[in-house]
Design an enzyme around this catalytic site. Structure first.
Site, PDB file in Angstrom:
ATOM      1  N   CYS A  12       2.939  -4.716   1.508  1.00 29.80           N
ATOM      2  CA  CYS A  12       2.982  -4.546  -0.043  1.00 29.80           C
ATOM      3  C   CYS A  12       2.508  -4.311  -0.711  1.00 29.80           C
ATOM      4  O   CYS A  12       1.477  -3.465  -0.249  1.00 29.80           O
ATOM      5  CB  CYS A  12       2.197  -6.198  -0.038  1.00 29.80           C
ATOM      6  SG  CYS A  12       1.964  -6.877  -1.406  1.00 29.80           S
ATOM      7  N   SER A  64      -2.972  -8.963  -7.550  1.00 30.50           N
ATOM      8  CA  SER A  64      -4.043  -8.021  -7.493  1.00 30.50           C
ATOM      9  C   SER A  64      -4.479  -8.088  -8.605  1.00 30.50           C
ATOM     10  O   SER A  64      -5.486  -7.124  -7.901  1.00 30.50           O
ATOM     11  CB  SER A  64      -3.442  -7.092  -6.944  1.00 30.50           C
ATOM     12  OG  SER A  64      -1.648  -7.000  -8.235  1.00 30.50           O
TER      13      SER A  64
END
Length: 146
Positions: A12, A64
């Site tokens: 990812c 994130s």
């Protein structure tokens, strides 16, 4: 300084962003790959298998961009964001725009498809274009200083 946990899928790119931010800030962390076989009891801290996911004591954060901002603001070290509000707004705009161009699904243990590779190449070309004018300089995290 206590070690934080950063959870994510091995491939990812957003989980990589959080690891790079922690590294850049000098924050000790353990990376827990949630899509890799193994008996790590800490995987239970992320029951929904979010990628990326931060565990910092009683603090649990996902996404994130939110995680990197949290790390920048909660820990000392090299600042990852510009100080001025306008520069931060521009940074966030660039990250959102280019990030959407680089977003591909590689979980769990998925391979990058031809379509995904084409999307990443287009996103990198856009990033290089933004860097070419000299106004934007990126550090490891991908935040910008103007």
């Amino acid at each position: 300084m206590n070690r934080i946990e950063l959870h994510g899928y091995a491939g990812c790119p957003f989980a990589w962003r959080t690891r790079l931010a922690a590294h850049e800030k000098g924050i000790p962390f353990d990376y827990i790959a949630i899509d890799v076989d193994g008996d790590d009891a800490r995987k239970a801290h992320n029951p929904e298998k979010r990628s990326p996911y931060l565990v910092d004591g009683d603090v649990h954060v996902q996404d994130s961009f939110v995680i990197t901002q949290y790390l920048d603001e909660a820990y000392p070290g090299v600042p990852l964001q510009p100080k001025e509000p306008l520069a931060r707004a521009e940074m966030r705009t660039v990250i959102a725009h280019i990030g959407s161009k680089l977003e591909v699904d590689t979980r769990p243990r998925g391979a990058l498809t031809e379509q995904g590779l084409a999307k990443v190449k287009a996103g990198v070309a856009l990033l290089e274009q933004r860097l070419a004018d000299g106004r934007v300089q990126l550090n490891l995290l991908g935040t910008m200083n103007t």
